[in-house]
Write a protein that holds these residues in place. Structure first.
Motif, PDB file in Angstrom:
ATOM      1  N   TRP A  25       0.830  -1.213   0.000  1.00 17.22           N
ATOM      2  CA  TRP A  25       0.000   0.000   0.000  1.00 17.22           C
ATOM      3  C   TRP A  25       0.859   1.256   0.000  1.00 17.22           C
ATOM      4  N   TRP A  26       1.971   1.222   0.754  1.00 20.79           N
ATOM      5  CA  TRP A  26       2.808   2.407   0.941  1.00 20.79           C
ATOM      6  C   TRP A  26       3.724   2.668  -0.254  1.00 20.79           C
ATOM      7  N   ARG A  27       4.043   1.615  -1.002  1.00 23.13           N
ATOM      8  CA  ARG A  27       5.020   1.733  -2.071  1.00 23.13           C
ATOM      9  C   ARG A  27       4.505   2.630  -3.190  1.00 23.13           C
ATOM     10  N   LYS A  28       5.373   3.500  -3.671  1.00 30.50           N
ATOM     11  CA  LYS A  28       5.033   4.383  -4.789  1.00 30.50           C
ATOM     12  C   LYS A  28       5.002   3.574  -6.096  1.00 30.50           C
ATOM     13  N   PRO A  29       4.259   4.063  -7.109  1.00 31.38           N
ATOM     14  CA  PRO A  29       4.192   3.336  -8.384  1.00 31.38           C
ATOM     15  C   PRO A  29       5.539   3.244  -9.097  1.00 31.38           C
ATOM     16  N   HIS A  30       6.476   4.173  -8.788  1.00 31.87           N
ATOM     17  CA  HIS A  30       7.775   4.189  -9.456  1.00 31.87           C
ATOM     18  C   HIS A  30       8.749   4.957  -8.563  1.00 31.87           C
ATOM     19  N   PRO A  31      10.035   4.603  -8.555  1.00 34.90           N
ATOM     20  CA  PRO A  31      11.003   5.320  -7.703  1.00 34.90           C
ATOM     21  C   PRO A  31      11.060   6.821  -7.964  1.00 34.90           C
ATOM     22  N   LYS A  32      10.780   7.247  -9.206  1.00 37.98           N
ATOM     23  CA  LYS A  32      10.822   8.680  -9.527  1.00 37.98           C
ATOM     24  C   LYS A  32       9.424   9.291  -9.619  1.00 37.98           C
ATOM     25  N   PHE A  33       8.450   8.593  -9.059  1.00 37.58           N
ATOM     26  CA  PHE A  33       7.092   9.125  -9.003  1.00 37.58           C
ATOM     27  C   PHE A  33       7.086  10.388  -8.137  1.00 37.58           C
ATOM     28  N   PRO A  34       6.255  11.390  -8.455  1.00 47.27           N
ATOM     29  CA  PRO A  34       6.248  12.629  -7.674  1.00 47.27           C
ATOM     30  C   PRO A  34       6.025  12.367  -6.189  1.00 47.27           C
ATOM     31  N   PRO A  35       6.680  13.145  -5.320  1.00 48.46           N
ATOM     32  CA  PRO A  35       6.522  12.966  -3.874  1.00 48.46           C
ATOM     33  C   PRO A  35       5.167  13.479  -3.413  1.00 48.46           C
ATOM     34  N   GLY A  36       4.753  13.009  -2.229  1.00 50.94           N
ATOM     35  CA  GLY A  36       3.501  13.500  -1.683  1.00 50.94           C
ATOM     36  C   GLY A  36       3.003  12.650  -0.528  1.00 50.94           C
ATOM     37  N   ARG A  72      -2.351  10.414  -2.208  1.00 51.04           N
ATOM     38  CA  ARG A  72      -3.178   9.215  -2.162  1.00 51.04           C
ATOM     39  C   ARG A  72      -4.618   9.637  -1.873  1.00 51.04           C
ATOM     40  N   LEU A  73      -5.510   9.373  -2.837  1.00 53.35           N
ATOM     41  CA  LEU A  73      -6.935   9.640  -2.672  1.00 53.35           C
ATOM     42  C   LEU A  73      -7.660   8.312  -2.738  1.00 53.35           C
ATOM     43  N   GLY A  74      -8.286   7.912  -1.641  1.00 50.92           N
ATOM     44  CA  GLY A  74      -8.829   6.576  -1.569  1.00 50.92           C
ATOM     45  C   GLY A  74      -7.701   5.574  -1.595  1.00 50.92           C
ATOM     46  N   SER A  75      -7.709   4.677  -2.538  1.00 49.76           N
ATOM     47  CA  SER A  75      -6.655   3.657  -2.646  1.00 49.76           C
ATOM     48  C   SER A  75      -5.724   3.917  -3.824  1.00 49.76           C
ATOM     49  N   GLU A  76      -5.799   5.101  -4.419  1.00 46.63           N
ATOM     50  CA  GLU A  76      -5.027   5.389  -5.633  1.00 46.63           C
ATOM     51  C   GLU A  76      -4.100   6.583  -5.432  1.00 46.63           C
ATOM     52  N   ASP A  77      -2.889   6.467  -5.977  1.00 46.32           N
ATOM     53  CA  ASP A  77      -1.966   7.600  -6.008  1.00 46.32           C
ATOM     54  C   ASP A  77      -2.250   8.429  -7.252  1.00 46.32           C
ATOM     55  N   VAL A  78      -2.624   9.678  -7.056  1.00 44.78           N
ATOM     56  CA  VAL A  78      -2.894  10.562  -8.182  1.00 44.78           C
ATOM     57  C   VAL A  78      -1.870  11.684  -8.199  1.00 44.78           C
ATOM     58  N   VAL A  79      -1.626  12.239  -9.361  1.00 45.44           N
ATOM     59  CA  VAL A  79      -0.681  13.347  -9.516  1.00 45.44           C
ATOM     60  C   VAL A  79      -1.459  14.651  -9.562  1.00 45.44           C
ATOM     61  N   ILE A  80      -1.003  15.635  -8.796  1.00 44.75           N
ATOM     62  CA  ILE A  80      -1.651  16.946  -8.726  1.00 44.75           C
ATOM     63  C   ILE A  80      -0.728  17.986  -9.355  1.00 44.75           C
ATOM     64  N   LEU A  81      -1.268  18.810 -10.233  1.00 46.36           N
ATOM     65  CA  LEU A  81      -0.518  19.896 -10.870  1.00 46.36           C
ATOM     66  C   LEU A  81      -1.037  21.220 -10.312  1.00 46.36           C
TER      67      LEU A  81
END
Length: 497
Positions: A25-36, A72-81
């Motif tokens: 659950w905690w793991r990011k989708p990719h090592p260079k995925f945006p922080p948050g 993380r919104l719900g169970s998904e990591d989303v990117v915010i601009l």
């Protein structure tokens, strides 16, 4: 063997499984995925976003994570601009890669991947979008033909205001009727009296979606965490929303059936007629795409987008005049100089009303209607600001964040129309103000909305003065769900002359 070995082993297995699930659950989708921030299981950061989510997101970006961040919104990591530079980089310079639309349960349960607003990016979607733009252009979007429709509806509304003189009137409510009538005429060729019960029911569905104080917050959470729709409380709000949406679907089907019966290929009266023409006389490819269900959802999309944007922006414009009465004098002077008492407002005379244009543009900046837009989805892997964003990642543009960037707008929280007027007294259009979004997913009704807001503001102030009943001015805080709308707007009108 010790009698306690089995229970201890069982507990160890359970703990190990929990740790494994937590790690996944905690793991990011990719090592260079945006922080948050990640928040808590099931809900993510939703409980921590406050009553004004766009402000919270902007604050997180400024204080810690930067303009491209993940949440993380719900169970998904989303990117915010959250600023104009990254919005432009993503939505304009890499428009196709950010033009997708994820499956949004609260809407797709109704649309079934039809229409254009909630539909995923594809060649068929592009064809439907271009068709809509072409039809609107043929109807003279932003030109005289469109102005005629706005002026006629404006005259109906002026007469209605005269019937309320001296009495409190819910301006926010009736602005829905006014802008709804315009998009109804464009879409299916009809206008309705302001007390029409069936039509007001259709308008009430928009209010439920964008400004309902009982269900709005819960629907906002379900929008980003669809699994919540099965929980008590959220389920009730979700089911109530679906029931109201099904009734609007039936309303659209009835309008389409009327058009199918009365269709004349030599007399294309509105959007539905234009669609049916393609359905019956277009290419074979078009005939497969131009189905009745597509028209139902396309009509719903147009009505939704064409009613709310203009009505709520107009409501904010009048509400700000109650809070900033010093803005009224230059507006009234420009109306008197350009149009007099009985002159017909025209969008072609913008140069004669620089302050009015500046005031409207500042309203769109300070009270961004769509503070965080509908979710986008990446159609391919790629980088943005050195962050890797995989294919099928949900991306949310925060338009409010772009409009509150102190590097572009000094003292952004301060309301100041003069920031849009140059040293020669001329209005300066800014491409940094994007209330209708950018790129391939921009709102095609932008031109119509600007005509409506400009002309209705002038037509009403040309004939009437207004005030808050008993000096009880509504707050500027607003309701922040999927849209940023005023809580209320009760006013008393008086004849100007």
């Amino acid at each position: 063997m010790n009698a306690f070995d089995y229970p201890v082993s069982g507990v160890a297995v359970i703990i190990a499984c929990c740790l494994l699930l937590f790690q996944r659950w905690w793991r990011k989708p990719h090592p260079k995925f945006p922080p948050g921030p990640r928040g808590i299981p099931l809900f993510g950061m939703l409980p921590f976003m406050g009553t004004f989510p766009a402000r919270t997101l902007k604050q997180w970006a400024q204080e810690k994570y930067g303009p491209v961040m993940s949440v993380r919104l719900g169970s998904e990591d989303v990117v915010i601009l959250t600023n104009w530079e990254v919005l432009n980089q993503a939505l304009v310079k890499n428009s196709a890669r950010f033009a997708g639309r994820p499956y949004i349960a609260i809407f797709n349960a109704i649309t079934g991947d039809k229409g254009v607003l909630f539909r995923d990016y594809s060649e068929d979607w592009k064809s439907q979008k271009h068709f809509g733009l072409r039809v609107l252009r043929e109807w003279g979007l932003g030109k005289k033909r469109m102005e005629d429709i706005v002026n006629i509806e404006g005259n109906y509304f002026l007469e209605f205001i005269r019937s309320t003189i001296g009495k409190p009137m819910d301006l926010k409510k009736y602005l829905f009727n006014v802008t709804g009538n315009i998009i109804s005429q464009i879409t299916w060729g009809a206008r309705y009296e302001y007390d029409d019960v069936i039509y007001n029911g259709l308008l009430d569905e928009l209010k439920l979606l964008f400004g309902d104080t009982e269900y709005g917050r819960k629907l906002f959470w379900v929008y980003y965490a669809p699994e919540l729709r099965y929980l008590p409380g959220f389920k009730r709000a979700y089911n109530h929303f679906l029931e109201r949406q099904y009734s609007s679907v039936e309303f659209m089907r009835e309008r389409i059936a009327e058009h199918q019966t009365n269709f004349n290929r030599n007399d294309i009266r509105d959007f539905m007629d234009a669609f049916i023409f393609e359905q019956r006389h277009g290419t074979e490819i078009n005939k497969k795409s131009f189905t009745d269900e597509q028209l139902v959802m396309y009509g719903k999309d147009m009505f939704l987008a064409g009613t709310e944007t203009s009505s709520s922006t107009l409501a904010w414009a009048f509400l700000y005049l109650l809070h900033y009465p010093e803005c009224l004098d230059p507006i009234e002077k420009e109306i008197e100089t350009a149009f007099g008492i009985n002159g017909v407002p025209s969008f072609s005379r913008l140069d004669e009303t620089p302050y009015i244009m500046a005031y409207i543009q500042e309203i769109m900046r300070a009270k961004t209607l769509v503070t965080i837009t509908l979710q986008h989805k990446t159609t391919d892997d790629g980088y943005l600001n050195e962050h890797f964003i995989p294919k099928n990642t949900t991306v949310i543009p925060c338009l409010w964040g772009a409009h509150m960037d102190p590097e572009i707008w000094p003292n952004p929280e301060q309301f100041d129309p003069y920031r849009h007027i140059d040293s020669n007294g001329k209005f300066v259009t800014s491409d940094k103000i994007v209330p209708f979004s950018m790129g391939q997913r921009f709102c095609p009704g932008e031109g119509l909305a600007k005509v409506e807001i400009y002309m209705f503001l002038i037509k009403i102030l040309q004939k009437f003065k207004f005030r808050a009943p008993n000096k009880n001015i509504p707050t500027l805080d607003g309701i922040h769900t999927t849209m940023n709308v005023p809580t209320e707007l009760n006013v008393v009108f008086e004849e100007r002359y």
